[in-house]
Design an enzyme around this catalytic site. Structure first.
Site, PDB file in Angstrom:
ATOM      1  N   LYS A  60       0.825  -1.215   0.000  1.00  0.00           N
ATOM      2  CA  LYS A  60       0.000   0.000   0.000  1.00  0.00           C
ATOM      3  C   LYS A  60       0.862   1.269   0.000  1.00  0.00           C
ATOM      4  O   LYS A  60       0.669   2.166  -0.808  1.00  0.00           O
ATOM      5  CB  LYS A  60      -0.921   0.026   1.236  1.00  0.00           C
ATOM      6  CG  LYS A  60      -1.964  -1.073   1.245  1.00  0.00           C
ATOM      7  CD  LYS A  60      -2.877  -0.951   2.444  1.00  0.00           C
ATOM      8  CE  LYS A  60      -2.173  -1.172   3.776  1.00  0.00           C
ATOM      9  NZ  LYS A  60      -1.576  -2.504   3.934  1.00  0.00           N
ATOM     10  N   THR A  61       1.812   1.291   0.921  1.00  0.00           N
ATOM     11  CA  THR A  61       2.655   2.485   1.020  1.00  0.00           C
ATOM     12  C   THR A  61       3.472   2.651  -0.250  1.00  0.00           C
ATOM     13  O   THR A  61       3.638   3.750  -0.781  1.00  0.00           O
ATOM     14  CB  THR A  61       3.568   2.376   2.252  1.00  0.00           C
ATOM     15  OG1 THR A  61       2.748   2.194   3.404  1.00  0.00           O
ATOM     16  CG2 THR A  61       4.401   3.622   2.431  1.00  0.00           C
TER      17      THR A  61
ATOM     18  N   ASP B  94      -2.064   7.728   3.698  1.00  0.00           N
ATOM     19  CA  ASP B  94      -1.625   6.377   4.085  1.00  0.00           C
ATOM     20  C   ASP B  94      -2.246   6.044   5.439  1.00  0.00           C
ATOM     21  O   ASP B  94      -2.601   6.945   6.201  1.00  0.00           O
ATOM     22  CB  ASP B  94      -0.085   6.334   4.178  1.00  0.00           C
ATOM     23  CG  ASP B  94       0.447   4.894   4.132  1.00  0.00           C
ATOM     24  OD1 ASP B  94      -0.366   3.948   4.036  1.00  0.00           O
ATOM     25  OD2 ASP B  94       1.684   4.718   4.193  1.00  0.00           O
ATOM     26  N   GLU B  95      -2.391   4.777   5.747  1.00  0.00           N
ATOM     27  CA  GLU B  95      -2.962   4.339   7.039  1.00  0.00           C
ATOM     28  C   GLU B  95      -4.312   5.012   7.279  1.00  0.00           C
ATOM     29  O   GLU B  95      -4.594   5.495   8.383  1.00  0.00           O
ATOM     30  CB  GLU B  95      -1.998   4.677   8.200  1.00  0.00           C
ATOM     31  CG  GLU B  95      -0.573   4.184   8.007  1.00  0.00           C
ATOM     32  CD  GLU B  95      -0.368   2.735   8.440  1.00  0.00           C
ATOM     33  OE1 GLU B  95      -1.362   2.058   8.795  1.00  0.00           O
ATOM     34  OE2 GLU B  95       0.785   2.267   8.409  1.00  0.00           O
TER      35      GLU B  95
ATOM     36  N   GLN C  42      -5.847  -3.312  10.610  1.00  0.00           N
ATOM     37  CA  GLN C  42      -4.764  -2.666  11.354  1.00  0.00           C
ATOM     38  C   GLN C  42      -5.227  -1.393  12.055  1.00  0.00           C
ATOM     39  O   GLN C  42      -4.422  -0.539  12.412  1.00  0.00           O
ATOM     40  CB  GLN C  42      -3.600  -2.335  10.420  1.00  0.00           C
ATOM     41  CG  GLN C  42      -2.930  -3.584   9.845  1.00  0.00           C
ATOM     42  CD  GLN C  42      -1.692  -3.224   9.035  1.00  0.00           C
ATOM     43  OE1 GLN C  42      -0.720  -2.724   9.575  1.00  0.00           O
ATOM     44  NE2 GLN C  42      -1.752  -3.462   7.745  1.00  0.00           N
TER      45      GLN C  42
ATOM     46  N   ARG D 286       4.867  -7.323  11.067  1.00  0.00           N
ATOM     47  CA  ARG D 286       6.087  -6.521  10.909  1.00  0.00           C
ATOM     48  C   ARG D 286       7.269  -7.404  10.534  1.00  0.00           C
ATOM     49  O   ARG D 286       8.304  -6.934  10.066  1.00  0.00           O
ATOM     50  CB  ARG D 286       6.464  -5.770  12.207  1.00  0.00           C
ATOM     51  CG  ARG D 286       5.460  -4.759  12.735  1.00  0.00           C
ATOM     52  CD  ARG D 286       5.008  -3.801  11.685  1.00  0.00           C
ATOM     53  NE  ARG D 286       3.732  -4.213  11.139  1.00  0.00           N
ATOM     54  CZ  ARG D 286       3.231  -3.792   9.983  1.00  0.00           C
ATOM     55  NH1 ARG D 286       3.897  -2.949   9.240  1.00  0.00           N
ATOM     56  NH2 ARG D 286       2.068  -4.227   9.537  1.00  0.00           N
TER      57      ARG D 286
HETATM   58  P1  ATP Z   1       1.569  -2.128   5.971  1.00  0.00           P
HETATM   59  O1  ATP Z   1       0.125  -2.561   5.934  1.00  0.00           O
HETATM   60  O2  ATP Z   1       2.321  -2.875   6.985  1.00  0.00           O
HETATM   61  O3  ATP Z   1       1.721  -0.653   6.024  1.00  0.00           O
HETATM   62  P2  ATP Z   1       1.996  -1.997   3.129  1.00  0.00           P
HETATM   63  O4  ATP Z   1       0.803  -2.587   2.503  1.00  0.00           O
HETATM   64  O5  ATP Z   1       2.085  -0.525   3.172  1.00  0.00           O
HETATM   65  O6  ATP Z   1       2.189  -2.619   4.581  1.00  0.00           O
HETATM   66  P3  ATP Z   1       4.577  -1.851   1.931  1.00  0.00           P
HETATM   67  O7  ATP Z   1       5.311  -1.428   3.126  1.00  0.00           O
HETATM   68  O8  ATP Z   1       4.285  -0.863   0.885  1.00  0.00           O
HETATM   69  O9  ATP Z   1       3.236  -2.580   2.385  1.00  0.00           O
HETATM   70  O10 ATP Z   1       5.296  -3.076   1.259  1.00  0.00           O
HETATM   71  C1  ATP Z   1       5.761  -4.167   2.020  1.00  0.00           C
HETATM   72  C2  ATP Z   1       7.071  -4.683   1.479  1.00  0.00           C
HETATM   73  O11 ATP Z   1       6.860  -5.354   0.235  1.00  0.00           O
HETATM   74  C3  ATP Z   1       8.050  -3.577   1.199  1.00  0.00           C
HETATM   75  O12 ATP Z   1       9.347  -4.038   1.508  1.00  0.00           O
HETATM   76  C4  ATP Z   1       7.898  -3.348  -0.281  1.00  0.00           C
HETATM   77  O13 ATP Z   1       9.054  -2.795  -0.862  1.00  0.00           O
HETATM   78  C5  ATP Z   1       7.652  -4.753  -0.786  1.00  0.00           C
HETATM   79  N1  ATP Z   1       6.875  -4.802  -2.047  1.00  0.00           N
HETATM   80  C6  ATP Z   1       5.666  -4.268  -2.268  1.00  0.00           C
HETATM   81  N2  ATP Z   1       5.256  -4.515  -3.523  1.00  0.00           N
HETATM   82  C7  ATP Z   1       6.232  -5.218  -4.126  1.00  0.00           C
HETATM   83  C8  ATP Z   1       6.410  -5.783  -5.451  1.00  0.00           C
HETATM   84  N3  ATP Z   1       5.496  -5.668  -6.407  1.00  0.00           N
HETATM   85  N4  ATP Z   1       7.551  -6.446  -5.678  1.00  0.00           N
HETATM   86  C9  ATP Z   1       8.490  -6.584  -4.705  1.00  0.00           C
HETATM   87  N5  ATP Z   1       8.393  -6.079  -3.473  1.00  0.00           N
HETATM   88  C10 ATP Z   1       7.265  -5.415  -3.172  1.00  0.00           C
HETATM   89 MG    MG Z   2       2.217   0.828   4.794  1.00  0.00          MG
END
Ligand code: ATP
Ligand code: MG
Length: 763
Positions: free
Chosen positions: A60-61, A254-255, A285, A646
């Protein structure tokens, strides 16, 4: 165009122009590289409102960062028209850096500077920025001061005392919580419904009203006030709102699941009818319900904004299969969910390791040793996070890390800028820049002690009150008119002179020089130098660290000046630093690689290869208060879900059979959350096994290697000739210098040299 609209344009210049090449650059492959299909869909969606609800670690981020780059490069949006909200200042700084790197290519270097025109920050940070720029519209004095949580508590206490409210009956914390909850709901004291409902309501509304008046008088703004005031200016200053509505065409959040009522309302007002809101979040979350965050905002969003597109991301890129499976199984126990699936094509990885400690000291020792092992095996300390439910858990763990000399850093808890010695130094700095800060004055007028007692302070306060001046002014007038007793007269005089001299001497100095000078001339440094033992050393180091923080200040600003000068700074660097210190408490850090310790709440959005979740015990996690409040257990479970997700490679759960927490010894059962994780995902580490062996190895052969039954281990009962029976609770040192701590039933805990103690294993 009507005249007043023109006037507004002049008052608030238009947004910065597009970058030099004025529009889409064509080559956007670097923005789209490595995104999966769903992520691509989200990033490249046509300009419009969007909601991405997706599980942890699904990107997402990442998608949000790429979306900003996409808007700029493919849609030709000016970075100055983008406002992005994140949850911590650290996340904001990271987001800005990532966007800049995506935009910064040899062919498009021109973007590097304009990217800084984007607004990225927390809701509080952005609100603060607005109020600093528009203090007049917000009806604040230009030099308004931010109250952090601790300042606020003191002020509420002061109000309650002046109103003779019984603190036993009405705790200060509760009153503070009441005030903040009202503000978060957008209500001033006079707008609280049913103020006469009962004595609780009446008392609290009165406190709130008096507190409000005091803040207004003193130009003080607490955290909740930042939001409330910025929300109010949207309604009271339509011209200003319209200006920002014209400027920010793209709002990204975000969040999103953790936005509260007033944040959401603020956002809606800013979006108006035409800005596009692009939000990502995860209902699983949502962990700030107790602070007013509303999951319903996710549902309202679809209703409040037209044509919301929804994209779901389901692939997790962060964790091993085992970790993800555990997280999914746990959260499945919650009834109130939007419901999502999350999968990974990563391998299962190693099982989650569970350690049942004898007590909290044993738990801490275990965590420190496993951390050490990770580092010995070639890992870095920065890979590691120790997460806990309550800040009170950190001290014992810190001590275990100190004993093994493992570098660590703490987020939250008694954070750097909240430490007493640092706050004292900051108060001196504040007085130097702003004499009329009563909060700073009260804090340091007699710190270090200079013979200004409670009576003199009362006298200063009463002069200030009756003449409606600041305490600083009251002190000066009191001296001039000889209103204090002989000794106090000269002591107050010396203090006033000290501050005036400090100010004169540092008038043209850099920030860190001001800090250095304040710390020395105030006598703070000398005061802590006299303090015996570790504590004095630590305090001096913290003061030195503050100077370092000042020196580094400026490089990492979350909301920097725009190159167009549109938001030319109106406050001094000193004020800006002090604001940042108040807003930023949790985030400041410097120095080399270190393991991180933090509460589960502050771990949101972060990821670490190795994660410990400590204190997995009923009553601690889930917190015992969950029993009484409906919905709280589900929120605790979401917090556990945040914690588990995490971890990237290895996760540990630890719990202790007994622990001393806030001075009370408790005995507890393992957390129900451990039972909610499929047993196949976990492996228990037996106390008598691996750990005992390790302990024996470090004891230099004092224990019998082969006879498991007779060897000493943590948790073992032993007999000592003089002290009687006790339980081994920890050990350190090596070879003949090995020491053990034994908790004796008769005489309490004692450290003994293993070689001389003659301890006899009992069972
Ligand atoms: P959270 O809910 O914990 O905030 P999130 O959904 O925001 O998580 P991110 O932090 O954006 O998730 O991504 C999680 C990890 O996966 C990061 O290390 C990111 O770089 C990696 N990632 C995300 N998408 C891809 C992709 N398409 N290919 C490889 N790595 C990815
Ligand atoms: Mg995130």
């Amino acid at each position: 165009m009507p005249n007043d609209a023109l006037a507004v344009e002049q008052q608030f210049p238009p947004p910065p122009p597009l970058s030099d090449d004025g529009g889409p650059s064509g080559d956007v492959t670097h923005i789209l590289d490595g995104l999966n299909d769903r992520q691509l869909e989200a990033v490249t969606a046509p300009v419009g409102n969007m909601l991405v609800v997706a599980g942890a670690g699904s990107g997402k981020t990442r998608v949000l960062v790429h979306r900003i780059a996409w808007l700029v490069e493919a849609e030709g949006i000016s970075p100055g028209g983008v406002l992005a909200v994140t949850f911590t200042n650290k996340a904001a700084a990271e987001m800005r850096g990532r966007v800049e790197r995506l935009l910064e290519r040899p062919t498009a270097g021109v973007f590097a500077a304009p990217a800084r025109a984007m607004w990225v920050g927390t809701f509080h940070g952005i609100a603060h920025r607005l109020l600093r720029m528009h203090w007049q519209e917000a009806q604040l004095p230009q030099n308004f001061q931010i109250l952090d949580a601790d300042d606020q508590l003191r002020l509420v206490r002061r109000v309650m005392r002046s109103q003779n409210v019984d603190e036993q009956r009405w705790p200060v914390r509760q009153a503070t919580w009441f005030i903040n909850a009202q503000k978060d709901a957008g209500r001033r004291a006079k707008a609280v419904p049913n103020p006469d409902r009962d004595v609780f309501m009446r008392t609290h509304v009165e406190i709130y009203a008096a507190y409000e008046a005091l803040c207004r008088q003193g130009g003080l703004v607490d955290f909740a006030e930042l939001l409330l005031r910025s929300y109010e200016i949207w309604h009271e200053q339509t011209a200003l709102l319209e200006h920002y509505q014209r400027r920010f065409r793209h709002l990204l959040v975000d969040e999103f699941q953790d936005t509260n009522g007033i944040q959401y309302a603020w956002l809606r007002a800013l979006a108006g009818r035409s800005a596009k809101v692009w939000a990502v979040g995860d209902d699983d979350q949502s962990i700030y319900g107790w602070r007013g965050a509303k999951i319903e905002n996710i549902l309202s969003f679809q209703r409040d904004f037209p044509g919301v597109r929804a994209v779901r991301l389901e692939q997790n890129y962060r964790s091993t299969g085992t970790i993800l499976r555990a997280a999914n199984a746990l959260i499945d126990n919650n009834a109130e969910r939007l419901g999502k699936k999350l999968w990974t094509d990563a391998g299962a990885g190693s099982p989650i390791l569970v350690y049942s400690a004898y007590n909290d000291l044993d738990e801490a020792r275990f965590i420190a040793e496993r951390t050490q092992r990770w580092i010995d095996d070639g890992g870095s300390a920065t890979d590691i996070a120790v997460l806990y439910r309550s800040n009170a858990q950190s001290r014992v763990i810190e001590e275990a890390f100190l004993r093994l000399d493992i570098p660590y850093r703490i987020y939250g808890g008694l954070r750097f800028f909240e430490r007493a010695e640092v706050r004292n130094a900051l108060a001196y700095m504040r007085l130097v820049g702003e004499r009329h800060s009563d909060i700073a004055f009260e804090r340091v007028v007699n710190t270090p002690a200079r013979g200004i007692g409670g009576k003199t302070l009362d006298a200063i306060r009463s002069i200030a009150r009756s003449r409606e001046v600041s305490m600083w002014q009251a002190a000066k007038e009191g001296i001039a008119e000889g209103l204090f007793s002989g000794r106090a007269q000269s002591a107050v005089g010396a203090f006033v002179k000290l501050i005036d001299t400090l100010a004169a001497e540092t008038a043209n100095c850099a920030l860190h020089e001001i800090a250095e000078h304040c710390i020395e001339a105030s006598g703070l440094l000398a005061h802590h130098a006299k303090e015996p033992g570790e504590q004095g050393v630590a305090r001096r180091e913290n003061l030195e660290e503050l100077v370092t923080a000042c020196r580094q200040f400026g490089g990492e600003m979350v909301l920097p000046l725009t190159p167009t000068g549109e938001e030319a700074e109106q406050v001094s660097e000193l004020t800006e630093f002090l604001d940042q210190a108040a807003l930023d408490s949790g985030d400041y850090q410097s120095g080399g690689p270190a393991a991180q310790m933090m509460t589960l709440h502050s771990a949101k959005g972060l990821e670490f290869p190795l994660v410990f979740m400590a204190g997995m015990e009923e009553g601690l996690f889930p917190d015992r208060r969950t029993e009484q409040e409906p919905g709280r257990l589900e929120e605790e479970r979401r917090l556990a879900y945040v914690g588990i997700t995490r971890a990237m490679q290895q996760l540990y759960f630890t719990h202790a059979e007994s622990r001393r927490l806030r001075g009370v010894q408790t005995v507890s059962w393992p957390s129900r959350f451990l039972q909610e994780v499929p047993p196949e995902c976990m492996e228990e580490i037996r106390m008598g096994g691996a750990v005992a062996r390790q302990f024996r190895a470090r004891s230099g052969g004092l224990a019998d290697e082969d006879a498991d039954e007779s060897s000493l281990r943590i948790g073992q009962t032993v007999r000592h000739a003089k002290f009687g029976e006790g339980v081994v609770i920890q050990a350190d040192g090596q070879g003949s210098r090995t020491r053990v701590q034994v908790n004796f039933a008769a005489v309490g805990a004692k450290w003994l040299m293993l070689a001389y103690a003659n301890l006899e294993p009992v069972r």
